[in-house]
Design a protein around this motif. Structure first.
Motif, PDB file in Angstrom:
ATOM      1  N   TYR A 166     -10.638  -0.457 -10.600  1.00 21.87           N
ATOM      2  CA  TYR A 166     -11.294  -1.261  -9.548  1.00 21.87           C
ATOM      3  C   TYR A 166     -10.434  -2.451  -9.103  1.00 21.87           C
ATOM      4  O   TYR A 166     -10.802  -3.196  -8.204  1.00 21.87           O
ATOM      5  CB  TYR A 166     -12.644  -1.806 -10.048  1.00 21.87           C
ATOM      6  N   MET A 167      -9.270  -2.647  -9.797  1.00 17.18           N
ATOM      7  CA  MET A 167      -8.471  -3.858  -9.553  1.00 17.18           C
ATOM      8  C   MET A 167      -8.086  -4.065  -8.072  1.00 17.18           C
ATOM      9  O   MET A 167      -8.182  -5.190  -7.564  1.00 17.18           O
ATOM     10  CB  MET A 167      -7.223  -3.847 -10.446  1.00 17.18           C
ATOM     11  N   PRO A 168      -7.655  -3.016  -7.318  1.00 15.85           N
ATOM     12  CA  PRO A 168      -7.308  -3.243  -5.903  1.00 15.85           C
ATOM     13  C   PRO A 168      -8.478  -3.848  -5.119  1.00 15.85           C
ATOM     14  O   PRO A 168      -8.284  -4.723  -4.276  1.00 15.85           O
ATOM     15  CB  PRO A 168      -6.962  -1.845  -5.388  1.00 15.85           C
ATOM     16  N   TYR A 169      -9.736  -3.375  -5.425  1.00 12.09           N
ATOM     17  CA  TYR A 169     -10.902  -3.925  -4.708  1.00 12.09           C
ATOM     18  C   TYR A 169     -11.104  -5.394  -5.085  1.00 12.09           C
ATOM     19  O   TYR A 169     -11.410  -6.239  -4.249  1.00 12.09           O
ATOM     20  CB  TYR A 169     -12.172  -3.126  -5.051  1.00 12.09           C
ATOM     21  N   THR A 170     -10.924  -5.675  -6.393  1.00  8.78           N
ATOM     22  CA  THR A 170     -11.087  -7.067  -6.853  1.00  8.78           C
ATOM     23  C   THR A 170     -10.072  -7.968  -6.152  1.00  8.78           C
ATOM     24  O   THR A 170     -10.413  -9.043  -5.652  1.00  8.78           O
ATOM     25  CB  THR A 170     -10.874  -7.144  -8.393  1.00  8.78           C
ATOM     26  N   ILE A 171      -8.813  -7.489  -6.090  1.00 10.76           N
ATOM     27  CA  ILE A 171      -7.763  -8.311  -5.470  1.00 10.76           C
ATOM     28  C   ILE A 171      -8.062  -8.514  -3.983  1.00 10.76           C
ATOM     29  O   ILE A 171      -7.961  -9.629  -3.455  1.00 10.76           O
ATOM     30  CB  ILE A 171      -6.370  -7.685  -5.706  1.00 10.76           C
ATOM     31  N   ALA A 172      -8.512  -7.447  -3.313  1.00 15.19           N
ATOM     32  CA  ALA A 172      -8.836  -7.576  -1.883  1.00 15.19           C
ATOM     33  C   ALA A 172      -9.947  -8.610  -1.697  1.00 15.19           C
ATOM     34  O   ALA A 172      -9.883  -9.474  -0.806  1.00 15.19           O
ATOM     35  CB  ALA A 172      -9.277  -6.221  -1.330  1.00 15.19           C
ATOM     36  N   PHE A 173     -10.963  -8.557  -2.587  1.00 15.44           N
ATOM     37  CA  PHE A 173     -12.076  -9.503  -2.499  1.00 15.44           C
ATOM     38  C   PHE A 173     -11.586 -10.944  -2.703  1.00 15.44           C
ATOM     39  O   PHE A 173     -11.962 -11.872  -1.982  1.00 15.44           O
ATOM     40  CB  PHE A 173     -13.135  -9.128  -3.546  1.00 15.44           C
ATOM     41  N   ILE A 174     -10.661 -11.107  -3.697  1.00 11.73           N
ATOM     42  CA  ILE A 174     -10.130 -12.451  -3.985  1.00 11.73           C
ATOM     43  C   ILE A 174      -9.353 -12.987  -2.778  1.00 11.73           C
ATOM     44  O   ILE A 174      -9.487 -14.148  -2.401  1.00 11.73           O
ATOM     45  CB  ILE A 174      -9.228 -12.413  -5.248  1.00 11.73           C
ATOM     46  N   VAL A 175      -8.562 -12.106  -2.145  1.00 10.79           N
ATOM     47  CA  VAL A 175      -7.767 -12.538  -0.976  1.00 10.79           C
ATOM     48  C   VAL A 175      -8.704 -13.013   0.143  1.00 10.79           C
ATOM     49  O   VAL A 175      -8.493 -14.066   0.757  1.00 10.79           O
ATOM     50  CB  VAL A 175      -6.844 -11.389  -0.485  1.00 10.79           C
ATOM     51  N   GLY A 233     -12.550 -25.239  -6.893  1.00 12.53           N
ATOM     52  CA  GLY A 233     -13.814 -24.593  -7.242  1.00 12.53           C
ATOM     53  C   GLY A 233     -13.769 -23.079  -7.282  1.00 12.53           C
ATOM     54  O   GLY A 233     -14.802 -22.451  -7.493  1.00 12.53           O
ATOM     55  N   ILE A 234     -12.600 -22.461  -7.041  1.00  8.86           N
ATOM     56  CA  ILE A 234     -12.624 -20.991  -7.098  1.00  8.86           C
ATOM     57  C   ILE A 234     -11.683 -20.417  -8.166  1.00  8.86           C
ATOM     58  O   ILE A 234     -11.614 -19.214  -8.339  1.00  8.86           O
ATOM     59  CB  ILE A 234     -12.341 -20.327  -5.724  1.00  8.86           C
ATOM     60  N   TYR A 235     -10.969 -21.297  -8.883  1.00 11.81           N
ATOM     61  CA  TYR A 235     -10.080 -20.781  -9.934  1.00 11.81           C
ATOM     62  C   TYR A 235     -10.878 -20.007 -10.994  1.00 11.81           C
ATOM     63  O   TYR A 235     -10.519 -18.903 -11.395  1.00 11.81           O
ATOM     64  CB  TYR A 235      -9.335 -21.929 -10.633  1.00 11.81           C
ATOM     65  N   ILE A 236     -11.988 -20.616 -11.445  1.00  5.23           N
ATOM     66  CA  ILE A 236     -12.757 -19.998 -12.545  1.00  5.23           C
ATOM     67  C   ILE A 236     -13.377 -18.669 -12.094  1.00  5.23           C
ATOM     68  O   ILE A 236     -13.207 -17.644 -12.773  1.00  5.23           O
ATOM     69  CB  ILE A 236     -13.797 -20.998 -13.110  1.00  5.23           C
ATOM     70  N   PRO A 237     -14.060 -18.626 -10.894  1.00  2.72           N
ATOM     71  CA  PRO A 237     -14.589 -17.317 -10.460  1.00  2.72           C
ATOM     72  C   PRO A 237     -13.500 -16.245 -10.360  1.00  2.72           C
ATOM     73  O   PRO A 237     -13.719 -15.088 -10.750  1.00  2.72           O
ATOM     74  CB  PRO A 237     -15.185 -17.606  -9.081  1.00  2.72           C
ATOM     75  N   GLY A 255     -13.243  -9.560 -15.844  1.00  2.00           N
ATOM     76  CA  GLY A 255     -14.352  -8.604 -15.768  1.00  2.00           C
ATOM     77  C   GLY A 255     -13.858  -7.218 -15.374  1.00  2.00           C
ATOM     78  O   GLY A 255     -14.247  -6.202 -15.964  1.00  2.00           O
ATOM     79  N   THR A 256     -12.968  -7.177 -14.353  1.00  5.36           N
ATOM     80  CA  THR A 256     -12.445  -5.883 -13.888  1.00  5.36           C
ATOM     81  C   THR A 256     -11.628  -5.217 -14.994  1.00  5.36           C
ATOM     82  O   THR A 256     -11.744  -4.005 -15.221  1.00  5.36           O
ATOM     83  CB  THR A 256     -11.561  -6.083 -12.633  1.00  5.36           C
ATOM     84  N   LEU A 257     -10.806  -6.030 -15.697  1.00  9.84           N
ATOM     85  CA  LEU A 257      -9.986  -5.474 -16.783  1.00  9.84           C
ATOM     86  C   LEU A 257     -10.872  -4.876 -17.870  1.00  9.84           C
ATOM     87  O   LEU A 257     -10.588  -3.811 -18.421  1.00  9.84           O
ATOM     88  CB  LEU A 257      -9.088  -6.572 -17.384  1.00  9.84           C
ATOM     89  N   MET A 258     -11.990  -5.558 -18.143  1.00  7.29           N
ATOM     90  CA  MET A 258     -12.876  -5.077 -19.207  1.00  7.29           C
ATOM     91  C   MET A 258     -13.656  -3.838 -18.761  1.00  7.29           C
ATOM     92  O   MET A 258     -13.895  -2.911 -19.535  1.00  7.29           O
ATOM     93  CB  MET A 258     -13.855  -6.182 -19.623  1.00  7.29           C
ATOM     94  N   LEU A 259     -14.044  -3.832 -17.461  1.00 14.77           N
ATOM     95  CA  LEU A 259     -14.909  -2.758 -16.950  1.00 14.77           C
ATOM     96  C   LEU A 259     -14.110  -1.485 -16.656  1.00 14.77           C
ATOM     97  O   LEU A 259     -14.318  -0.443 -17.273  1.00 14.77           O
ATOM     98  CB  LEU A 259     -15.587  -3.273 -15.676  1.00 14.77           C
ATOM     99  N   ASP A 260     -13.188  -1.602 -15.692  1.00 17.36           N
ATOM    100  CA  ASP A 260     -12.397  -0.427 -15.300  1.00 17.36           C
ATOM    101  C   ASP A 260     -11.222  -0.912 -14.443  1.00 17.36           C
ATOM    102  O   ASP A 260     -11.427  -1.403 -13.325  1.00 17.36           O
ATOM    103  CB  ASP A 260     -13.284   0.525 -14.480  1.00 17.36           C
ATOM    104  N   VAL A 261     -10.003  -0.749 -14.960  1.00 17.88           N
ATOM    105  CA  VAL A 261      -8.811  -1.269 -14.274  1.00 17.88           C
ATOM    106  C   VAL A 261      -8.640  -0.639 -12.883  1.00 17.88           C
ATOM    107  O   VAL A 261      -8.077  -1.252 -11.970  1.00 17.88           O
ATOM    108  CB  VAL A 261      -7.550  -1.016 -15.131  1.00 17.88           C
TER     109      VAL A 261
END
Ligand SMILES: Cc1cc2nc3c(=O)[nH]c(=O)nc-3n(C[C@H](O)[C@H](O)[C@H](O)COP(=O)(O)OP(=O)(O)OC[C@H]3O[C@@H](n4cnc5c(N)ncnc54)[C@H](O)[C@@H]3O)c2cc1C
Length: 304
Positions: free
Chosen positions: A33-42, A14-18, A25-31
């Motif tokens: 932000y990627m470290p924050y996105t990755i930290a959130f995913i972890v 249930g979390i693959y799609i999110p 979304g991060t790639l489209m918005l602003d790369v």
């Protein structure tokens, strides 16, 4: 019916799609932000892993866990089905077919360990059932009828040697005595609830009196509905109009009601020690491979 065991084996369910959406979304918005996105995913994955892990570990193979008895159904004058609550509503008791749980009671200052085979199925979530036949002089089994709802019993497991695999045999002969029906019932349930399993199973179920036959209605219902499963009963003290066999399980009964010894076939036995000893001898005389009370998982004749 959904097999919740598989769900629990997928902690990332249930979390693959999110995750994919967040990365895109991060790639489209602003790369940047990627470290924050990755930290959130972890963090999200860790929480999911932890909650899946905690849902799976009500009962440990080594450590005793206290579980609450939540219900009791009396099924004969000395037997009842006891329902115990697992720690999580979604959790199913994922134990291999033919395995059991150990439980321990303190009797006269000493820990007494006994084994019970759950009879609930792999779709029952949040609880498991054991059927206990109580002996008046039994150290542990005599304690069960006195349990009140809300009281706890210590369990650990699974324990067991059988390694059941789908279609491991063409035909399986099953012999159960008294409460020895419980692990045998697990094998029957596994075969008939697995559509790919085409094993033919035949059971001889031995008891003293008609009232001693446990779960007879359920067993007869299964035999009526599943052409691959046949049952035959024998009683040592039968009533007047008894249509089954009379006496202990004999060579003649095994020859008539169970599969022939063959490399493709197996024989599973569960009952009191004296019964097992006698059946090991009889099975050898009939041409089945030699076995012992502590059978190996791959023995042609397996004693629980
Ligand atoms: C692999 C395995 C799975 C089992 N699964 C179940 C199960 O699902 N349900 C269940 O009720 N039991 C099951 N048993 C049996 C259970 O573990 C205990 O042995 C049983 O409850 C008796 O324990 P006790 O402490 O009350 O008797 P004990 O104090 O050990 O024995 C006292 C007396 O009780 C009588 N007695 C004990 N066991 C038996 C027996 N099997 N047959 C006839 N008389 C006996 C004898 O008279 C004995 O002298 C299983 C056993 C094994 C090895």
């Amino acid at each position: 019916m959904e097999d919740k065991r598989d769900l629990l084996k997928q902690p990332l369910h249930g979390i693959y799609i999110p995750i994919a959406l967040m990365i895109v979304g991060t790639l489209m918005l602003d790369v940047s932000y990627m470290p924050y996105t990755i930290a959130f995913i972890v963090i999200m994955c860790s929480i999911n892993f932890y909650s899946a892990w905690s849902r799976r570990c009500s009962i440990d193979p080594v450590k005793w866990t206290e579980l609450e008895m939540i219900d009791r159904t009396v099924i004969s004058k000395n037997s009842a089905i006891y329902r115990f609550q697992l720690k999580h509503q979604d959790e199913v008791l994922d134990i291999p077919t033919g395995h059991h749980l150990a439980c321990v009671f303190m009797v006269d200052g000493k820990d007494e360990v006994r084994y019970y085979s759950p009879i609930s199925n792999k779709y029952d979530a949040g609880f498991f059932d054991i059927l206990v036949k109580s002996y008046p002089n039994g150290k542990v089994s005599s304690r069960f009828p006195n349990l009140r709802e809300g009281q706890t019993v210590k369990f650990r497991g699974p324990v067991g040697r059988l390694e059941y695999k789908t279609n491991m045999a063409k035909e399986i002969g099953l012999i159960a005595g008294g409460s020895g029906i419980t692990p045998i019932l697990q094998v029957i349930t596994e075969v008939i609830t697995t559509p790919a399993d085409t094993t033919k199973i035949s059971l001889i179920y031995a008891n003293n009196t008609l009232n001693d036959i446990l779960l007879r209605d359920e067993i007869d219902e299964l035999s009526k509905n599943y052409p691959n499963f046949k049952v035959h009963y024998t009683l040592t003290e039968p009533p007047a109009n008894w249509e089954g066999s009379t006496g202990f399980v004999s060579k003649e009964m095994i020859t008539k009601y169970l599969p022939k010894p063959s490399e493709e076939n197996r024989l599973f036995i569960c009952g009191p020690p004296e019964m097992k000893k006698s059946l090991i001898e009889i099975s050898q005389e009939l041409g089945w491979d030699k076995t012992s009370m502590k059978s190996d998982p791959n023995d042609q004749v397996f004693c629980f």
